[in-house]
Each structure stands twice: as C-alpha cells, then as structure tokens.
Scaffold this motif. Structure first.
Motif, mmCIF file in Angstrom:
data_model
loop_
_atom_site.group_PDB
_atom_site.id
_atom_site.type_symbol
_atom_site.label_atom_id
_atom_site.label_comp_id
_atom_site.label_asym_id
_atom_site.label_seq_id
_atom_site.Cartn_x
_atom_site.Cartn_y
_atom_site.Cartn_z
ATOM 1 N N SER A 2 42.303 50.634 36.292
ATOM 2 C CA SER A 2 41.580 49.414 35.939
ATOM 3 C C SER A 2 41.136 48.699 37.206
ATOM 4 C CB SER A 2 42.467 48.480 35.107
ATOM 5 O OG SER A 2 42.730 49.030 33.840
ATOM 6 N N VAL A 3 39.832 48.552 37.361
ATOM 7 C CA VAL A 3 39.297 47.828 38.506
ATOM 8 C C VAL A 3 39.565 46.326 38.360
ATOM 9 C CG1 VAL A 3 37.162 47.229 39.706
ATOM 10 C CG2 VAL A 3 37.559 49.575 38.971
ATOM 11 N N LEU A 4 39.500 45.837 37.117
ATOM 12 C CA LEU A 4 39.826 44.440 36.819
ATOM 13 C C LEU A 4 40.718 44.416 35.587
ATOM 14 C CD1 LEU A 4 39.474 41.328 37.071
ATOM 15 C CD2 LEU A 4 37.431 41.558 35.641
ATOM 16 N N LEU A 5 41.821 43.680 35.687
ATOM 17 C CA LEU A 5 42.740 43.511 34.573
ATOM 18 C C LEU A 5 42.901 42.023 34.286
ATOM 19 C CD1 LEU A 5 44.874 44.662 32.565
ATOM 20 C CD2 LEU A 5 46.558 44.363 34.406
ATOM 21 N N VAL A 6 42.631 41.623 33.058
ATOM 22 C CA VAL A 6 42.797 40.233 32.616
ATOM 23 C C VAL A 6 43.791 40.236 31.471
ATOM 24 C CG1 VAL A 6 41.659 38.207 31.635
ATOM 25 C CG2 VAL A 6 40.446 39.625 33.292
ATOM 26 N N GLU A 7 44.871 39.451 31.595
ATOM 27 C CA GLU A 7 45.908 39.429 30.573
ATOM 28 C C GLU A 7 46.223 37.995 30.156
ATOM 29 O OE1 GLU A 7 49.412 41.472 31.869
ATOM 30 O OE2 GLU A 7 48.660 43.436 31.242
ATOM 31 N N LYS A 8 46.080 37.724 28.854
ATOM 32 C CA LYS A 8 46.516 36.469 28.224
ATOM 33 C C LYS A 8 46.024 35.231 28.983
ATOM 34 C CE LYS A 8 50.499 38.412 25.838
ATOM 35 N NZ LYS A 8 49.807 38.330 24.541
ATOM 36 N N LEU A 9 44.727 35.213 29.211
ATOM 37 C CA LEU A 9 44.102 34.096 29.919
ATOM 38 C C LEU A 9 43.896 32.925 28.961
ATOM 39 C CD1 LEU A 9 43.026 33.823 32.868
ATOM 40 C CD2 LEU A 9 40.759 34.292 31.947
ATOM 41 N N ASN A 10 44.400 31.756 29.344
ATOM 42 C CA ASN A 10 44.260 30.550 28.537
ATOM 43 C C ASN A 10 43.690 29.413 29.379
ATOM 44 O OD1 ASN A 10 45.744 30.921 25.724
ATOM 45 N ND2 ASN A 10 46.973 31.981 27.263
ATOM 46 N N VAL A 28 42.911 35.522 26.223
ATOM 47 C CA VAL A 28 41.853 36.484 26.527
ATOM 48 C C VAL A 28 42.425 37.622 27.376
ATOM 49 C CG1 VAL A 28 39.717 36.819 27.852
ATOM 50 C CG2 VAL A 28 39.957 34.847 26.322
ATOM 51 N N SER A 29 42.280 38.840 26.886
ATOM 52 C CA SER A 29 42.780 40.023 27.597
ATOM 53 C C SER A 29 41.762 41.156 27.493
ATOM 54 C CB SER A 29 44.113 40.501 27.000
ATOM 55 O OG SER A 29 45.120 39.518 27.111
ATOM 56 N N PHE A 30 41.507 41.821 28.610
ATOM 57 C CA PHE A 30 40.673 43.018 28.631
ATOM 58 C C PHE A 30 40.812 43.681 29.998
ATOM 59 C CE2 PHE A 30 37.930 39.516 29.989
ATOM 60 C CZ PHE A 30 37.322 40.015 31.126
ATOM 61 N N HIS A 31 40.262 44.885 30.125
ATOM 62 C CA HIS A 31 40.286 45.559 31.419
ATOM 63 C C HIS A 31 38.977 46.297 31.617
ATOM 64 C CE1 HIS A 31 41.106 49.061 28.925
ATOM 65 N NE2 HIS A 31 40.926 49.845 29.964
ATOM 66 N N ALA A 46 30.657 30.712 23.820
ATOM 67 C CA ALA A 46 31.785 31.518 23.334
ATOM 68 C C ALA A 46 32.941 31.572 24.326
ATOM 69 C CB ALA A 46 31.318 32.933 23.015
ATOM 70 N N GLY A 47 32.652 31.299 25.615
ATOM 71 C CA GLY A 47 33.700 31.342 26.634
ATOM 72 C C GLY A 47 33.456 32.358 27.724
ATOM 73 N N LYS A 48 32.260 32.944 27.758
ATOM 74 C CA LYS A 48 31.978 33.995 28.749
ATOM 75 C C LYS A 48 32.022 33.447 30.176
ATOM 76 C CE LYS A 48 27.895 35.133 27.138
ATOM 77 N NZ LYS A 48 27.782 34.071 26.106
ATOM 78 N N THR A 49 31.264 32.387 30.438
ATOM 79 C CA THR A 49 31.192 31.850 31.798
ATOM 80 C C THR A 49 32.535 31.264 32.231
ATOM 81 O OG1 THR A 49 28.813 31.417 31.686
ATOM 82 C CG2 THR A 49 30.065 30.120 33.264
ATOM 83 N N THR A 50 33.244 30.597 31.332
ATOM 84 C CA THR A 50 34.565 30.064 31.668
ATOM 85 C C THR A 50 35.514 31.183 32.056
ATOM 86 O OG1 THR A 50 34.262 28.175 30.183
ATOM 87 C CG2 THR A 50 36.519 28.705 30.840
ATOM 88 N N THR A 51 35.458 32.292 31.329
ATOM 89 C CA THR A 51 36.298 33.445 31.669
ATOM 90 C C THR A 51 35.988 33.944 33.073
ATOM 91 O OG1 THR A 51 36.445 34.136 29.354
ATOM 92 C CG2 THR A 51 36.912 35.801 31.027
ATOM 93 N N ILE A 52 34.717 34.103 33.385
ATOM 94 C CA ILE A 52 34.328 34.610 34.699
ATOM 95 C C ILE A 52 34.731 33.634 35.802
ATOM 96 C CG2 ILE A 52 32.333 35.193 36.150
ATOM 97 C CD1 ILE A 52 31.019 36.379 33.636
ATOM 98 N N GLY A 214 36.343 31.594 22.252
ATOM 99 C CA GLY A 214 37.441 31.745 23.191
ATOM 100 C C GLY A 214 38.438 32.829 22.872
ATOM 101 N N LYS A 215 38.150 33.661 21.882
ATOM 102 C CA LYS A 215 39.047 34.751 21.508
ATOM 103 C C LYS A 215 38.325 36.088 21.610
ATOM 104 C CE LYS A 215 41.622 31.944 18.147
ATOM 105 N NZ LYS A 215 42.019 31.820 16.714
ATOM 106 N N ILE A 216 39.041 37.111 22.023
ATOM 107 C CA ILE A 216 38.461 38.450 22.090
ATOM 108 C C ILE A 216 38.474 39.054 20.684
ATOM 109 C CG2 ILE A 216 38.667 40.768 23.043
ATOM 110 C CD1 ILE A 216 37.813 38.660 25.075
ATOM 111 N N LEU A 217 37.293 39.409 20.203
ATOM 112 C CA LEU A 217 37.160 40.040 18.891
ATOM 113 C C LEU A 217 37.243 41.545 18.976
ATOM 114 C CD1 LEU A 217 34.245 38.087 17.162
ATOM 115 C CD2 LEU A 217 36.657 37.522 17.283
#
Length: 247
Positions: A2-10, A28-31, A46-52, A214-217
């Motif tokens: 995984s080049v980028l790992l995001v786990e349980k971001l609030n 928010v979690s994804f890789h 939806a939360g895209k820019t906040t996540t980044i 704000g949730k991963i579908l």
C-alpha cells in the motif's frame, strides 16, 4: 504494497454559537495499491477535500492513522508525492519556469542540476512549454490548471494525488489532462484523484473509493462497483436505506 494507508479517519468541525458540530469524516478507511489508479468519488460536500487535507496534515484529524510508503508522512516521503489542491494558489507575478523553480526548491534533497530538464519535461507534457517565460497573470484558467499539474508531476513522483484536477476545464482541457494522467499511468505512478463525476473514473481508474456524507460506501474494483450499483445514485440510495433500517 500500500502506497497510502488511511485507517479510521475522523474529523469534526466545532460549531459556533447556536450551531451544531459538523461530523465531516466518520471512520474513513482505504488504501492505494502500488501502481494502480484509484478514483475518489462523491458528491460535492461528501468529504473528499477534507480527507485529502487530513492526509497531508493541512488540517488535523481528530483520530486515525495515515501512512505513506509504510511510514508516517516525512520530508523524505514528500519528495515522492505530487499534489494538486482543489483550488491551487499560483503567484501571478512569477513566470511558468519561476513557478516551477519555487516548488522545486521547496522539495527536500533535490539538486539544481536536474531542474531545467525536469521543468521542460513537465511543461511540454501540459502543453505550456512555449508559455514558460510568460507571467502567470497572463495565463487563462485552463493554463493555470495545467501549470498546477506541471508542478505536481515535476519531480517524477511515485504517488500523484490530484483534487478535482479537471474542475472548470473545457472539453479540450479535460481531454489533455486525461492524456497527461494516462502518461503517468504508463510510467507506473500510483494515481489518486477526486471527482464528483463517475464518467471521469470509468475512463481512467481500475479502483474506486466512494464517499458520501463522510462515510466510505465502497472500496474496490471499478468493474465490481459498476456491476453492483451502475450509478452513484444507486449507491447513495443503498446507504440511505441502510441508515433507515430498510436493508
């Protein structure tokens, strides 16, 4: 890998007087697998820019884990990442070359002897080489967007993160940006870009991360998403039904 790992971001933004707190990101979690192109798709807000922004530590998440190349973000890992924000600020008094030199000098461990070659390479890719000595104030909106992409690919990054890279572009500009991203794919770059248009993802991505409120579908293969949902609207309706207890 995984080049980028995001786990349980609030992330919650505190409300002011008589305002409620806004829960913008919820677990928010994804890789991002190495060498693949992942689309980050969701409606506006939806939360895209906040996540980044949380990923790059521009704003601090309330909780969560973020790793680049197996470790937290560092000066060394930043040199392996190219980034274009949703609304890039470009210093209008600089020329195209001066703008790229500014970003080159901000990067850790890069030598000046490689700058001219890399800058010319990036400007040719985005079709701005002939405008390299013009001040940015003379660039059109589309040219400014392409200048932003030039700085993102300047260092030949291993990971490229673009927030709404085709926003505000005319059809010709969108086609050129897509061609640039395809070139980066051939180079083996791990690519992550956001959009609220599923059509952009269908043309370029092998994977999707879908976010809503704000949730991963969904996280996974684009083909599987299309087989299950066919459209974002259906995916959002499934989430709505789940929240209402109908499924």
């Amino acid at each position: 890998m995984s080049v980028l790992l995001v786990e349980k971001l609030n992330k919650t933004f505190k409300g002011g007087l008589f305002e409620k707190d806004r829960h913008v990101l919820q677990d928010v979690s994804f890789h991002l697998p190495e060498g693949e192109t992942t689309g980050f798709v969701g409606s506006n807000g939806a939360g895209k820019t906040t996540t980044i922004k949380c990923i790059f530590d521009f704003i601090r998440p309330d909780s969560g884990r973020i790793d680049f190349f197996g470790s937290p973000l560092s000066s060394e890992s930043k040199t392996r990442i190219g980034y274009l924000p949703e609304r890039p600020y470009l210093y209008e008094f600089l020329t195209g070359m001066e703008f790229l030199r500014l970003h080159w000098n901000l990067c850790y461990g890069l030598t000046q002897k490689d700058f001219i070659e890399r800058a010319h390479e990036a400007l040719k890719k985005v079709d701005l080489f002939d405008a390299r000595d013009r001040r940015l104030r003379t660039y059109s909106k589309g040219m400014l967007q392409r200048a932003g992409i030039a700085q993102a690919i300047l260092t030949r990054p291993d990971l490229l993160i673009l927030d709404e890279p085709m926003s505000g572009l005319d059809p010709d500009g969108r086609a050129l940006v897509k061609d640039i991203l395809r070139e980066e794919q051939k180079r083996g770059v791990t690519l992550f870009f956001s959009s609220h248009l599923l059509q952009d993802m269908e043309e370029l991505c092998s994977r999707l991360v879908v976010v809503n409120k704000g949730k991963i579908l969904y996280e996974g293969a684009l083909t599987q998403f299309m087989a299950e949902f066919q459209s974002l609207e259906k995916a959002f309706q499934v989430q709505k039904n789940r929240e209402a207890g109908n499924v």
